[in-house]
Design a protein around this motif. Structure first.
Motif, mmCIF file in Angstrom:
data_model
loop_
_atom_site.group_PDB
_atom_site.id
_atom_site.type_symbol
_atom_site.label_atom_id
_atom_site.label_comp_id
_atom_site.label_asym_id
_atom_site.label_seq_id
_atom_site.Cartn_x
_atom_site.Cartn_y
_atom_site.Cartn_z
ATOM 1 N N ILE A 41 33.304 71.361 -49.318
ATOM 2 C CA ILE A 41 34.453 71.830 -48.537
ATOM 3 C C ILE A 41 34.444 73.361 -48.486
ATOM 4 O O ILE A 41 34.728 73.964 -47.450
ATOM 5 N N TYR A 45 34.443 75.692 -45.116
ATOM 6 C CA TYR A 45 35.253 76.892 -44.903
ATOM 7 C C TYR A 45 34.378 78.103 -44.634
ATOM 8 O O TYR A 45 34.704 78.944 -43.799
ATOM 9 N N SER A 48 33.397 78.078 -41.011
ATOM 10 C CA SER A 48 34.471 78.284 -40.034
ATOM 11 C C SER A 48 35.134 79.648 -40.210
ATOM 12 O O SER A 48 35.417 80.322 -39.219
ATOM 13 N N ALA A 102 39.804 80.006 -50.141
ATOM 14 C CA ALA A 102 39.297 78.751 -49.584
ATOM 15 C C ALA A 102 37.782 78.624 -49.747
ATOM 16 O O ALA A 102 37.270 77.516 -49.864
ATOM 17 N N ASN A 106 37.634 77.633 -53.792
ATOM 18 C CA ASN A 106 37.311 76.218 -53.716
ATOM 19 C C ASN A 106 36.036 75.899 -54.481
ATOM 20 O O ASN A 106 35.950 74.927 -55.215
ATOM 21 N N ASN A 124 42.398 68.412 -50.309
ATOM 22 C CA ASN A 124 41.531 69.573 -50.090
ATOM 23 C C ASN A 124 40.814 69.458 -48.748
ATOM 24 O O ASN A 124 40.788 70.406 -47.959
ATOM 25 N N TRP A 128 41.260 71.634 -44.969
ATOM 26 C CA TRP A 128 40.275 72.206 -44.059
ATOM 27 C C TRP A 128 40.558 71.761 -42.636
ATOM 28 O O TRP A 128 40.502 72.554 -41.693
ATOM 29 N N TYR A 129 40.908 70.486 -42.474
ATOM 30 C CA TYR A 129 41.211 70.009 -41.120
ATOM 31 C C TYR A 129 42.454 70.694 -40.560
ATOM 32 O O TYR A 129 42.520 71.003 -39.370
ATOM 33 N N TYR A 131 43.384 73.726 -41.310
ATOM 34 C CA TYR A 131 42.917 75.058 -40.952
ATOM 35 C C TYR A 131 42.219 75.025 -39.592
ATOM 36 O O TYR A 131 42.466 75.868 -38.718
ATOM 37 N N SER A 179 47.762 74.526 -44.578
ATOM 38 C CA SER A 179 46.474 74.498 -45.249
ATOM 39 C C SER A 179 46.525 75.380 -46.490
ATOM 40 O O SER A 179 46.075 75.010 -47.580
ATOM 41 N N THR A 183 46.230 74.278 -50.441
ATOM 42 C CA THR A 183 45.179 74.839 -51.279
ATOM 43 C C THR A 183 45.782 75.404 -52.562
ATOM 44 O O THR A 183 45.288 75.150 -53.671
#
Ligand code: HEM
Ligand SMILES: [Cu+2]
Lengths: 548, 218
Positions: A41, A45, A48, A102, A106, A124, A128-129, A131, A179, A183
């Protein structure tokens, strides 16, 4: 502890990469998009957040290009407003806030405390989704023509006047906010309930302490800005009146609610960075961080006081004099814990066997730039001075020194420091050092002239300035030139780090000879992080001096 | 005792990254409490706004609150407290492993929640017919108090709307819980989801306990 540096090893004992690790344990797109492994994950991040950083950077270059000449010749005033808004929204909500927590958080929080994963792996992934959903809203806004309110969404302009896509942008920030909340929640619960045997609170790495403090801010501040953005949306769409003076509302109330989050949010950005710096400074001075407890408590202190100073963004509004003086005083207070950290890092460096590897170069850059940014914060916290430079380039320079000089440099330093752990590979150290120097030079050339410009009176958020002010143009040209140098410095790591991930030499478990649980497992780590649950018997930063 | 822990370690609900079921339950419970703290702050933005405008527009707020139907509000308060009670009983039934009781109390909770939302729909539609919805068509009998009254109704719709959204969300979570309960997934060894949902439901209830006097009675 094996203190031999990898690059000095002869080939016979060269480290190798483990056969099975988190990167190759399973295959296929689904194994990534539905992963519950915190390390994967973190990589989602990484991709992205980096993309958004690139987008934000392009807008920054447009701003600097426009300001290279006094005339508004490249962009119309309207487009310029949209460009700096896009820059601000993307950088703040989609880069600075998530970057360190993140990605590095993470990846490292479970590893550093000896846990198998975060407490809520599914949440978690959902974060991400969320975000990404927020980000897609943002991208949709850009495609549809942008938004021009500035990243602060000040009312009543945002709710009653602007005819750009305020609603979708606010919703994007709203979703991304959740998000961030989740987190933070995940980190707090993980740190409380999942520490390995022997990992007592006074042995936690400072990176963990800073993420603990950050998570508190994320959870206590973000909901307030979320509901505020919701009110903006309701006021715009359903004409529910909250802030619009035509309906009897009060725009300053919006500012209070907004800054109640957004001042602490600047610490969401910089506290994790401070955690990174503590790790790097200890590892490359081969010493425990001086005043470990004070540094840990300073993180909590910053989080706490950070909630009490928001009013310093409103010295020029209808806020009462008493309120202004109180906020000014409290703002000076917040400098104390930050200064404690800077002094303690310096004391750690003092007489340490300092190694100037690339992460350390970034860390030293951080300390310098953050100090300048923090000190100019004190200028701004003084009411009289603030009224002179409010909404000028002085403020722009101030927050770029702390946010870019602080957060970004710490992020880059951390990325370099843990890159061998994340990918299992070593990158080219000469290239890394070169780019660190280019970033430092480019950064100062970009933002130092802005202090001068602001002091001379150049307002922020204007797409043109008087041509008679020749010195303004000179300073702006310097700044734009610096931005190009900075861009090069930021682009280089993309190349050599990616190259290293595929072609680099194996790093081995502990290429820096650093101390900490994350260095006791393989690089890259296995899916469950450790073959056997580690048992901690020593304090943090146990760099025994006689070994060196 | 050591036997039962060892046994619990093999419980199908134990996730791979926890060592014991107890650790897992601690984590979930702590997570839920922190989530509720964030919820308090979420509603807090509205409460802050309410306090400020109450102070600025005391007379308007007082006058506007007379437009609400206290009896419906009171009825709904009773319904919601009732649902909190059935939820508490559901948690107890899950701990003692009384499956049919658990299912029954969960269904009752869902029903009471739906009654609450149904009454809210009636109340909202009354506001529409009386032109009390903020916006172009807003009308208030006393023109001097109109601005404050409009803000009052903005807050009314904002706050009760946010509360109702939480109820609807709760309803959507209840349905799968009922199905799982009917399949006998919960028992003395593992009832975390029921317990956590109970916390959430009580929280939503408590928010209403604040909203009711602030909006209907003051
Ligand atoms: C530690 C990291 C810090 C970060 C990331 C940061 C960031 C920022 C940002 C983003 C703004 C501009 C907001 C806007 O209008 O768009 C700002 C303004 C301001 N900052 Fe900081 N800041 C930091 C530290 C400090 C400190 C330590 C102080 C005071 C002791 C301070 C005092 C101020 C004041 C007074 C303003 C408002 C200036 C004005 O608009 O006139 N800041 N800061
Ligand atoms: Cu501030």
């Amino acid at each position: 502890m094996h203190e031999v540096r990898t690059n000095e090893l002869d080939s016979s004992s060269a480290p190798t990469t483990p056969a099975v690790h988190y990167l190759n344990a399973t295959h296929g797109a689904a194994s990534w998009f539905f992963t519950k492994d915190h390390k994967r994950i973190a990589l989602l991040y990484l991709y992205s957040v980096s993309t958004f950083f690139l987008v934000g950077g392009i807008f920054a270059m447009l701003v600097r290009l426009e300001l290279a000449t006094p005339r508004g010749d490249l962009l119309s005033a309207e487009t310029y407003n949209k460009v700096f808004t896009a820059h601000g929204v993307v950088m703040v909500f989609f880069f600075l806030i998530p970057a360190i927590p993140a990605i590095l958080g993470n990846f490292l929080v479970p590893l550093m405390i000896g846990a198998k994963d975060l407490a809520f792996p599914r949440i978690n992934l959902a974060s991400w989704y969320l975000y990404m959903t927020g980000g897609l809203f943002g991208v949709a806004v850009l495609v549809m023509g942008g938004v021009d309110t500035g990243w602060t969404f000040y009312t009543p302009y945002s709710t009653a006047a602007s005819n750009s896509h305020v609603v979708l942008t606010a919703l994007g920030a709203f979703v991304a906010g959740f998000s961030s909340i989740f987190t933070g929640l995940n980190f707090i619960v993980t740190i409380h309930t999942m520490r390995a045997p022997g990992m007592t609170w006074d042995r936690l790495p400072l990176f963990i302490w800073s993420h603990y403090a950050t998570s508190l801010i994320m959870m206590l501040g973000t909901p307030v800005v979320a509901v505020t953005l919701m009110m903006v949306v309701l006021e715009r769409t359903l004409r529910l009146g909250f802030f619009n003076p035509d309906l009897g509302g009060d725009p300053v109330l919006f500012q209070h609610l907004f800054w109640f989050y957004s001042h602490p949010a600047v610490y969401i950005m910089v506290l994790p960075g401070m955690g990174v710096i503590s790790e790097i400074v200890a590892a490359f001075s081969r010493k425990p961080v001086f005043g470990y407890k004070m540094v840990a408590m300073a993180s909590l202190g910053i989080a706490l006081i950070g909630f009490l100073v928001w009013g310093h963004h409103m010295f020029t509004t209808s806020q009462s004099v008493l309120a202004a003086v109180t906020f000014s005083f409290l703002s000076f207070l917040v400098a104390i814990p930050s200064a404690i950290k800077v002094f303690n890092w310096t004391a750690t460096l003092y007489r340490g066997s300092v190694l100037l590897d690339s992460p350390m170069l970034y860390a030293i850059g951080f300390i310098g730039l953050f100090t300048i940014g923090g000190l100019t914060g004190l200028f701004l916290a003084a009411i009289g001075l603030d009224i002179h430079v409010h909404d000028t380039y002085f403020v722009v320079a101030h927050f770029h020194y702390v946010m870019v000089g602080g957060t970004l440099l710490a992020y880059l330093g951390g990325l370099h420091y843990w890159w061998p752990k994340i990918t299992g590979k070593l990158y080219s150290e000469p290239w890394a050092k070169t780019s660190a120097v280019i970033v430092f030079v480019g950064f100062n050339l970009t933002f130092f002239p802005q202090f001068v410009l602001g002091y001379m009176g150049m307002p922020r958020r204007y797409h043109a300035y008087p041509a008679e002010e020749l010195s303004w143009q000179v300073l702006n040209v310097l700044s734009s030139a610096g931005a190009s140098i900075l861009a090069i410095g930021l682009f280089l790591p993309l190349i050599y780090l990616t190259y290293a991930a595929f072609r680099g030499r194996p790093a081995g478990p502990n290429p820096w000879g650093a101390y900490g649980l994350e260095w006791e497992t393989t690089s890259p780590p296995p899916t469950a992080n450790f073959e056997v649950t580690p048992i901690v018997t020593k304090p943090a930063y146990y760099y025994a001096p006689e070994e060196h | 005792m050591s036997h039962s822990t060892a046994h619990a370690a093999h419980h199908p609900a134990l996730q791979h990254h926890f060592d014991t079921l107890e650790q897992q339950q601690n984590a979930s419970t702590l997570g839920m409490w922190w989530f509720l703290v964030t919820e308090v702050l979420f509603f807090g933005g509205f409460f802050m706004t309410y306090i400020l405008y109450r102070w600025m527009y005391n007379a308007s707020f007082h006058e506007a609150s007379h437009e609400l139907n206290v009896w419906l509000g009171l009825f709904n308060t009773a319904v919601l407290i009732g649902s909190s009670l059935t939820m508490a009983l559901a948690v107890r039934a899950s701990k003692t492993g009384e499956k049919s009781q658990l299912v029954m109390f969960l269904i009752l909770t869902l029903l009471l929640g739906s009654v609450f939302l149904g009454v809210k729909v009636i109340e909202y539609s009354e506001k529409f017919t009386h032109h009390l919805v903020p916006g172009a068509h807003f009308q208030f009998h006393d023109a001097t108090l109109k601005n404050g009254a409009e803000i009052y109704f903005s807050l009314y719709f904002g706050m009760t709307g946010l509360h109702a959204t939480h109820m609807i969300f709760g309803g959507f979570v209840l349905v799968p819980l009922i199905v799982m309960a009917a399949r006998g997934k919960f028992g003395p060894a593992w009832y975390t989801p029921i317990e956590l949902f109970g916390l959430y439901w009580h929280f939503v209830d408590i928010v209403w306990i604040f909203l009711f006097p602030l909006l209907y009675l003051m």
